[in-house]
Scaffold this motif. Structure first.
Motif, PDB file in Angstrom:
ATOM      1  N   PRO A   1      -6.667  23.630 -24.596  1.00  0.00           N
ATOM      2  CA  PRO A   1      -7.171  24.547 -25.638  1.00  0.00           C
ATOM      3  C   PRO A   1      -8.662  24.358 -25.934  1.00  0.00           C
ATOM      4  O   PRO A   1      -9.339  25.318 -26.294  1.00  0.00           O
ATOM      5  CB  PRO A   1      -6.336  24.181 -26.865  1.00  0.00           C
ATOM      6  N   ALA A   2      -9.198  23.148 -25.747  1.00  0.00           N
ATOM      7  CA  ALA A   2     -10.613  22.925 -26.057  1.00  0.00           C
ATOM      8  C   ALA A   2     -11.518  23.747 -25.156  1.00  0.00           C
ATOM      9  O   ALA A   2     -12.675  23.983 -25.474  1.00  0.00           O
ATOM     10  CB  ALA A   2     -10.959  21.451 -25.900  1.00  0.00           C
ATOM     11  N   ARG A   3     -10.967  24.202 -24.012  1.00  0.00           N
ATOM     12  CA  ARG A   3     -11.814  24.940 -23.093  1.00  0.00           C
ATOM     13  C   ARG A   3     -11.945  26.407 -23.454  1.00  0.00           C
ATOM     14  O   ARG A   3     -12.576  27.151 -22.744  1.00  0.00           O
ATOM     15  CB  ARG A   3     -11.233  24.854 -21.687  1.00  0.00           C
ATOM     16  N   THR A   4     -11.348  26.852 -24.509  1.00  0.00           N
ATOM     17  CA  THR A   4     -11.450  28.272 -24.823  1.00  0.00           C
ATOM     18  C   THR A   4     -12.771  28.548 -25.524  1.00  0.00           C
ATOM     19  O   THR A   4     -13.447  27.648 -26.004  1.00  0.00           O
ATOM     20  CB  THR A   4     -10.311  28.719 -25.742  1.00  0.00           C
ATOM     21  N   MET A   5     -13.092  29.842 -25.576  1.00  0.00           N
ATOM     22  CA  MET A   5     -14.334  30.248 -26.216  1.00  0.00           C
ATOM     23  C   MET A   5     -14.297  30.015 -27.719  1.00  0.00           C
ATOM     24  O   MET A   5     -15.300  30.188 -28.389  1.00  0.00           O
ATOM     25  CB  MET A   5     -14.586  31.722 -25.926  1.00  0.00           C
TER      26      MET A   5
ATOM     27  N   MET B   1      -1.013  32.250 -20.491  1.00  0.00           N
ATOM     28  CA  MET B   1      -0.722  33.549 -21.114  1.00  0.00           C
ATOM     29  C   MET B   1      -1.196  33.563 -22.561  1.00  0.00           C
ATOM     30  O   MET B   1      -1.754  34.548 -23.041  1.00  0.00           O
ATOM     31  CB  MET B   1       0.785  33.815 -21.061  1.00  0.00           C
ATOM     32  N   SER B   2      -0.933  32.468 -23.252  1.00  0.00           N
ATOM     33  CA  SER B   2      -1.321  32.394 -24.654  1.00  0.00           C
ATOM     34  C   SER B   2      -2.833  32.543 -24.780  1.00  0.00           C
ATOM     35  O   SER B   2      -3.344  33.230 -25.655  1.00  0.00           O
ATOM     36  CB  SER B   2      -0.847  31.053 -25.213  1.00  0.00           C
ATOM     37  N   ARG B   3      -3.537  31.934 -23.838  1.00  0.00           N
ATOM     38  CA  ARG B   3      -4.986  31.994 -23.845  1.00  0.00           C
ATOM     39  C   ARG B   3      -5.474  33.397 -23.484  1.00  0.00           C
ATOM     40  O   ARG B   3      -6.341  33.960 -24.136  1.00  0.00           O
ATOM     41  CB  ARG B   3      -5.480  30.991 -22.796  1.00  0.00           C
ATOM     42  N   ARG B   4      -4.851  33.971 -22.446  1.00  0.00           N
ATOM     43  CA  ARG B   4      -5.310  35.276 -21.982  1.00  0.00           C
ATOM     44  C   ARG B   4      -5.089  36.341 -23.046  1.00  0.00           C
ATOM     45  O   ARG B   4      -5.913  37.208 -23.266  1.00  0.00           O
ATOM     46  CB  ARG B   4      -4.584  35.642 -20.681  1.00  0.00           C
ATOM     47  N   HIS B   5      -3.943  36.266 -23.732  1.00  0.00           N
ATOM     48  CA  HIS B   5      -3.643  37.296 -24.739  1.00  0.00           C
ATOM     49  C   HIS B   5      -4.116  36.893 -26.129  1.00  0.00           C
ATOM     50  O   HIS B   5      -3.833  37.590 -27.099  1.00  0.00           O
ATOM     51  CB  HIS B   5      -2.136  37.593 -24.749  1.00  0.00           C
ATOM     52  N   LYS B   6      -4.810  35.748 -26.231  1.00  0.00           N
ATOM     53  CA  LYS B   6      -5.284  35.251 -27.527  1.00  0.00           C
ATOM     54  C   LYS B   6      -4.163  35.308 -28.551  1.00  0.00           C
ATOM     55  O   LYS B   6      -4.302  35.854 -29.636  1.00  0.00           O
ATOM     56  CB  LYS B   6      -6.507  36.041 -28.008  1.00  0.00           C
ATOM     57  N   LEU B   7      -3.024  34.787 -28.154  1.00  0.00           N
ATOM     58  CA  LEU B   7      -1.825  34.894 -28.964  1.00  0.00           C
ATOM     59  C   LEU B   7      -1.139  33.529 -28.965  1.00  0.00           C
ATOM     60  O   LEU B   7      -0.653  33.065 -27.947  1.00  0.00           O
ATOM     61  CB  LEU B   7      -0.905  35.953 -28.340  1.00  0.00           C
ATOM     62  N   SER B   8      -1.195  32.868 -30.122  1.00  0.00           N
ATOM     63  CA  SER B   8      -0.550  31.569 -30.231  1.00  0.00           C
ATOM     64  C   SER B   8       0.598  31.710 -31.218  1.00  0.00           C
ATOM     65  O   SER B   8       0.399  32.114 -32.350  1.00  0.00           O
ATOM     66  CB  SER B   8      -1.567  30.527 -30.721  1.00  0.00           C
ATOM     67  N   SER B   9       1.815  31.416 -30.780  1.00  0.00           N
ATOM     68  CA  SER B   9       2.985  31.534 -31.651  1.00  0.00           C
ATOM     69  C   SER B   9       3.641  30.167 -31.766  1.00  0.00           C
ATOM     70  O   SER B   9       3.306  29.233 -31.037  1.00  0.00           O
ATOM     71  CB  SER B   9       3.979  32.537 -31.054  1.00  0.00           C
ATOM     72  N   GLU B  10       4.569  30.052 -32.701  1.00  0.00           N
ATOM     73  CA  GLU B  10       5.311  28.794 -32.826  1.00  0.00           C
ATOM     74  C   GLU B  10       5.971  28.457 -31.482  1.00  0.00           C
ATOM     75  O   GLU B  10       6.044  27.303 -31.086  1.00  0.00           O
ATOM     76  CB  GLU B  10       6.388  28.904 -33.916  1.00  0.00           C
TER      77      GLU B  10
END
Ligand code: ZN
Lengths: 369, 834
Positions: A167-171, B359-368
């Motif tokens: 996660p630290a690598r995200t913008m 996927m969570s990163r690509r869609h900027k979507l973090s869920s429980e």
């Protein structure tokens, strides 16, 4: 002047009689004592020892005396002149002393008006705390390591076992150059300097790396997108977690006073294992404020400990990525935020004071923290 | 992660007398930072379950009022009516026979409201029948809280029923410990931390009734991405069935809103066991439920109402007709549980954590769900968790069990070869083999100690344990970091700071000693700042490193010059009432070569981390980066020294900026050459180019009036910027001692008239050169322009000192050397003696 007269009776030359000479001397000394300034004394000197003075006139008569009388008269004249000259010297010294003293009083000034003639400069505490920390470790034999602020993503993340999906690598956290795929970032920590040290330095490695780092936080009273860290790294044969603990304790004592210790709490960082948070024993209350509502401590919020940084044993994966054999070498690393350290050590309450460049802020720290 | 202590206690025998604060300290010792401990509901005193016996409607008042008698148990009645209390109540949503919650006199409700016996509406009201809002545990309805019939007995303590008084720990969980994002995981850690017994809710399957119905088939197209998919189908679900209060209370405590029984149960089981679950409306499903890669162009509308474009890197759960959800990240709107759902199919799966993270990163979507799955979830949990869900849905939602389907490809178990001495070697502290084994077993490992090294098989709920060093960390952690001793390693004899590091400190000390104040500005700049400074379009300083995600659109570039930051800091000081300001900064700048792009490259090198990168790889990585030399920037406005008695403050002038550079050069043993320069933002007629041995290192002088006006800065402000790295590199570290000649000195002054545009240093250099060895020193001491010299000319007055090594100079020798200087100036510049 008359020629020598062998039949001349000295007694008959009244100006050379003992009584008359004593009278001249006495008059001269009275005048000398009465002189109240060096100018007056100068006149007295002229009147009583000058060419026209009674003593000088009497002296001329000596030549007219018969040889038998000359010696005695000469001796008397010498004594008389000596007495006058001695009185003159004494009075001169007295009057000079008085004049000098008066002059000093006359020339006195208000010395308190001399303030602020030169502008007061100052060095930023973020600069000087880096130097202070470097000195602590240089004294232990460490070297001061430096590296670039615009850094390759590989050195900032990959080599440190921070996986591409971390996660630290995200913008949200990391400033990327150009695009998220450029492989170039603003370093998010000083750890790439550790990687550079492992790649470039001879083993064993003992380095301290202070520097500016970047995260995508907006500036507020406790966050800044630009801040500073110091990290230490040791790679040697047989390095243990006890060595890490002892080094941190030494660091804490050097910065915060004799007897201050650190505490390690389990944590997680990809580049160390085991990993720990470093707490610093409160250097203000030394823990006495805990459960003591009568004597609360603002520095540690009466918890006795202050969160200071992170640390751990260098993850073998990081050693492998830099070509160091983890079967032979082990190491530790630690890191602290310098803004945070300055804030609790110097009572700085707002992060913005450290970035705005107000001259009052820097000047308060003089040439060093 | 919020952890209600009562929920934790279901699985671990925490001693009754331990407070939440004490439990949190135990967890802290094993590495779980507790950020806070909250208590649910600020209620004190007796709060009991009551049974409404009678209701009498009072109609003589402006609003309808009820006079009730409530059975509250023998211990809570009053003397006149044992076990019964009379209570006046304004709410109307309850009936005789309902179970309610009664605050008896002496109870304090949130807001410090203490219940007392009082006379009102002609009756003695001897307590209060409470609503959820009055208890401070919710605000969903205004009426009285009614407990399910038969769920409690009058007189029961209502605190545990409502979850009141329960302490909730707020724990920060490090990203390696996905297993701890559940009651199961935290209970295990709590048990290990205090050596008490732990009942694992994550191993045994709940007993389910015999299946009877149509089963929806399951499939996985890629076992690398989804190696286990379990479906349980349930029918006859009552969509109106309420969620039990204890479940609602617990979900509220962990921060989850109650939606419907089926959805609440997926959340409840996820928080309990750590396994994300997804419930679909089974009637919306066509054919098989399948984990598969999305096809380019497919879309799905997720539960948050956003229609998402999918790529072939997205793993989805789909049926034969459509994409149903983003696997492990978020469900889809089409098949969500609604008020009309009567058939439910529950998906429980094990996904590759990297797939979910991407996927969570690509869609900027973090869920429980994604938070847990990207950290790794126990692979054995899906059947256990889905059975637990089915059991609860049958119990509370009247559902019937229709059946189970599933697919899997089991991975090989992880077995680690482990030397039991390793923890001691890493910690610098001795652990006996028996303790090491005990700790590993407490984590759930099975340990074969028959041979050294041991074989350690790690539990499925700890996918983070993959190498020996992971086990070492666990041994040291569970034994306690506080047991690790403190020793100081001996570094090899050091050589201190490098010369450059020492010189850099000296530069800072020198400048501050001259009265300059150090600032540390942000490195971000923008085109508008270059424009304001008047930096020309083609200037290399505009070729700056560009950020992809700058905090401000106005400052997307990395600085190539320190001046924008300094002008900003000067403006702030002036706005705060300071008129005499002298600032300096020593920082690096980022200078791209003409070949390097401001946005980097498109395909950067990514060497393997399984070995040291090659020299070529390292060189390729370095080639990505701009040159980053240290610069020194100085900016002066107003007087350099403040007003003092007898000394009028004189405003800093162009010459002060040059003098600061020259004096720093002297401090560092470097001779800096000064020549006329022309470089924005300096005043073209008052700009000095600074060089060392002919190599340009920077500029100093007065700033251009236009730039100062653009920046709103005072007129005549002066600045210096130079490449400090170059200056330090040229520094004379080991100075050679000069010859000290003691024969008498001969002093001569000359005034030379030259054209006004001739540089004084040029004349000085020519005179010095021509005057030869005997000239010890030459200094410019006056410049005159005016009526005494011809129009367009100036007079330069130099003081010359002559001395010989071995003799007293004769007057003729001095005159000859002086004349040689004058003649050379005449030849080079047409200078005439004045
Ligand atoms: Zn304290």
């Amino acid at each position: 002047m008359s020629a020598p007269n062998k039949s001349f009776d000295p007694v008959e030359v009244t100006t050379l009689s003992a009584e008359v000479l004593a009278g001249f001397v006495s008059e001269a000394i009275s005048a000398i004592t009465a002189a109240n300034s060096l100018d007056e004394l100068k006149e007295v000197r002229l009147a009583h020892t000058g060419d026209r003075s009674p003593l000088s006139l009497a002296n001329r008569e000596i030549g007219a005396l018969p040889p038998a009388a000359k010696a005695e008269a000469g001796k008397r004249m010498g004594e008389s002149r000596g007495a006058v000259n001695s009185a003159l010297a004494t009075r001169t010294q007295e009057l000079e002393t008085l004049r000098d003293a008066a002059l000093l009083i006359e020339e006195s000034v208000d010395v308190t008006t001399a303030t602020g003639v030169r502008a007061q400069g100052g060095r930023h505490p973020l600069t000087t705390i880096q130097e202070q920390i470097a000195d602590v470790f240089v004294a232990l034999g460490y070297q001061l390591a430096e590296g670039p602020e615009v850094e390759s993503e590989w050195l900032n993340f990959d080599a440190l076992n921070i996986a591409p999906d971390h996660p630290a690598r995200t913008m949200q956290d990391t400033f990327f150059i150009g695009s998220e795929d450029s492989g170039i970032v603003l370093r998010t920590h000083t750890s790439p300097v550790q990687v550079r040290s492992m790649l470039n330095r001879e083993l064993p490695i003992y380095v301290i790396c202070p520097g500016r780092v970047f995260r995508t936080d907006e500036l507020d009273s406790t966050h800044s997108p630009v801040f500073h860290q110091v990290e230490g790294l040791v790679i040697d044969k047989g390095i243990t977690m006890a060595d890490l603990k002892g080094t941190l304790d030494h660091f804490a004592q050097s910065m915060f006073g004799e007897g201050i210790v650190t505490r390690l709490r389990p944590s997680y960082f990809p580049f160390t294992e085991p990993s720990a948070e470093v707490d610093l024993q409160c250097f203000v209350c030394r823990g006495t404020s805990v459960d003591n509502p009568d004597a609360p401590c603002r520095t540690c919020r009466s918890e006795g400990w202050i969160e200071w940084g992170g640390c751990g044993m260098v993850n073998p994966k990081v050693l492998v990525a830099t070509g160091i054999d983890p079967e032979i070498y082990s190491g530790f690393a630690f890191g602290m935020g310098l803004e945070r350290t300055l804030m609790f050590r110097h009572g700085i309450t707002d992060m913005r004071d450290m970035v705005e460049g107000d001259v009052r802020f820097t000047r308060a720290f003089g040439l060093g923290v | 992660m919020k952890i209600p202590v009562s929920w934790l206690r279901e699985f671990v025998e925490i001693p009754e007398n331990l407070s939440g604060r004490e439990v949190s300290e135990l967890l802290l010792s094993v590495g779980f930072e507790v950020e806070g401990v909250d208590t649910v509901g600020d209620v004190r005193g007796p709060l009991v379950v009551g049974l409404v016996k009678t209701i009498e409607e009072l109609t003589d008042f402006k609003k309808p009022i009820r006079w009730c008698t409530v059975e509250v148990g023998a211990a809570h009645g009053n003397e006149a009516t044992p076990g019964i209390r009379g209570i006046v109540c304004g709410a109307r949503n309850f009936s005789e026979g309902d179970l309610v919650v009664v605050a008896v006199p002496g109870t304090t409700l949130p807001g410090d409201f203490t219940i007392a016996t009082r006379e009102t509406y002609g009756h003695i009201s001897d307590g209060m029948i409470c609503s959820v809002r009055e208890l401070g545990i919710g605000d969903e309805h205004d009426g009285i809280l009614i407990l399910p019939a038969g769920s409690a007995t009058p007189g029961d303590n209502a605190f545990p029923i409502l979850g009141l008084g329960d302490e909730v720990l707020d724990i920060s969980v490090t990203p390696d410990r996905g297993y701890a994002l559940s009651m199961r995981g935290m209970a295990r850690e709590a048990a290990i931390s205090q050596g008490v017994s732990f009942t694992d809710p994550g191993v045994a399957l709940a007993e389910l009734p015999e299946a009877g119905g149509t089963v929806i088939p399951a499939a996985s197209d890629d076992y690398q991405a989804c190696d286990l998919l379990v479906l349980r189908t349930l029918g006859n679900y009552n969509p109106a069935a309420p969620t039990p209060d204890f479940i609602k209370a617990r979900l509220a405590a962990v921060g989850v809103r109650s939606i419907s029984l089926a959805v609440d149960l997926t959340n409840y089981v996820m928080f309990e066991l750590g396994q994300p679950l997804h419930a679909f409306d089974a009637d919306k499903i066509t054919g098989t439920i399948r984990a598969r890669w999305a096809k380019a162009g497919e879309t799905v509308e997720t539960l948050d109402g956003i229609k998402r474009d999918l790529t072939t890197e997205d793993l989805v759960i789909a049926d034969d007709a459509r994409v149903l959800s983003l696997a492990g990240v978020m469900g889809g709107a089409y098949s969500e549980i609604s008020e009309t759902t009567t058939r439910v199919v529950l998906e429980a799966a094990h996904f590759n954590p990297a797939v979910i993270a991407k996927m969570s990163r690509r869609h900027k979507l973090s869920s429980e769900a994604s938070r847990r799955l990207e950290r790794g979830v126990d692979r054995m949990l899906p059947p256990v968790a889905s059975a637990r869900f089915a059991q609860l849905l049958i119990e509370h939602g009247g559902a019937s069990f229709e059946g189970t389907s599933g697919v899997e490809q089991a991975p090989d178990p992880i077995v680690i070869s482990f030397d039991p001495n390793l923890p001691g070697q890493v910690a610098g502290h001795t652990y006996d083999a028996a303790s090491v084994e005990k700790i590993l077993v407490s984590l759930g490992c099975s340990v074969d100690t028959s041979k050294t090294p041991w074989s350690v098989r790690t539990p499925t709920w700890r996918p983070d344990l993959a190498a020996a060093i992971d086990l070492v960390e666990e041994v040291i952690r569970i034994d306690g970091y506080e047991k690790v001793p403190a020793t100081l390693p001996t570094a090899p004899a050091g050589r201190g700071l490098t010369e450059l590091q020492k010189l850099q400190r000296r530069a800072g000390l020198h400048l501050a000693g001259r009265g300059l104040v150090e600032v540390r500005n942000y490195p971000f700049v923008g085109v508008a700042e270059f424009d304001a400074l008047g930096i020309p379009a083609k200037d290399s300083r505009r070729h700056a490193v560009q950020l992809a995600n700058a905090l401000s659109d106005e400052q997307p570039l990395m600085r190539t010059t320190l001046l924008p930051g300094l002008t900003g800091a000067l403006a702030r000081n002036i706005s705060r009432g300071f008129t005499d300001v002298a600032l300096f900064e020593i920082s690096s700048v980022s200078l791209l070569s003409a070949k390097q792009s401001a946005t980097g490259v498109t395909n950067p090198p990514r060497p393997s981390v399984l070995q040291r990168p090659s020299a070529a790889d390292i060189a390729a990585l370095e080639a990505l980066l701009p040159e980053q030399p240290l610069h020194l920037g100085v900016l002066l406005a107003g007087a350099l020294n403040p007003a003092a008695l007898g000394a009028k403050p004189t405003p800093a002038a162009w010459s002060d900026a040059i003098d600061i550079a020259l004096a720093l050069g002297i401090e560092l043993g470097v001779e800096i050459e000064v020549a006329a320069g022309d470089n924005a933002p300096w005043h073209p007629g008052r700009c000095a180019a600074l060089s060392i041995n002919g190599e340009l290192i920077g500029y100093a002088g007065e700033l251009a009036p236009r730039a100062l006006e653009n920046l709103g800065l005072p007129k005549r402000a002066v600045a210096l910027e130079l490449n400090l790295s170059a200056l330090l590199a040229a520094a004379n570290v080991v100075a050679s001692a000069p010859a000290i000649w003691t024969f008498p000195v001969a002093k001569e002054d000359i005034a030379l008239v030259v054209k006004a545009d001739v540089a004084a240093t040029d004349v000085l250099n020519v005179v010095r050169e021509a005057a030869g060895q005997l000239l010890e020193d030459i200094r410019l001491f006056d410049v005159y322009e005016g009526s005494q010299v011809a129009e367009g000319h100036k007079s330069l007055a130099f003081a010359l000192r002559f001395r010989a090594q071995d003799r007293t100079l004769a007057a003729e020798e001095v005159a000859a050397a002086r004349q040689a200087g004058v003649d050379a100036a005449a030849k080079s510049f047409g200078a005439s003696l004045r």
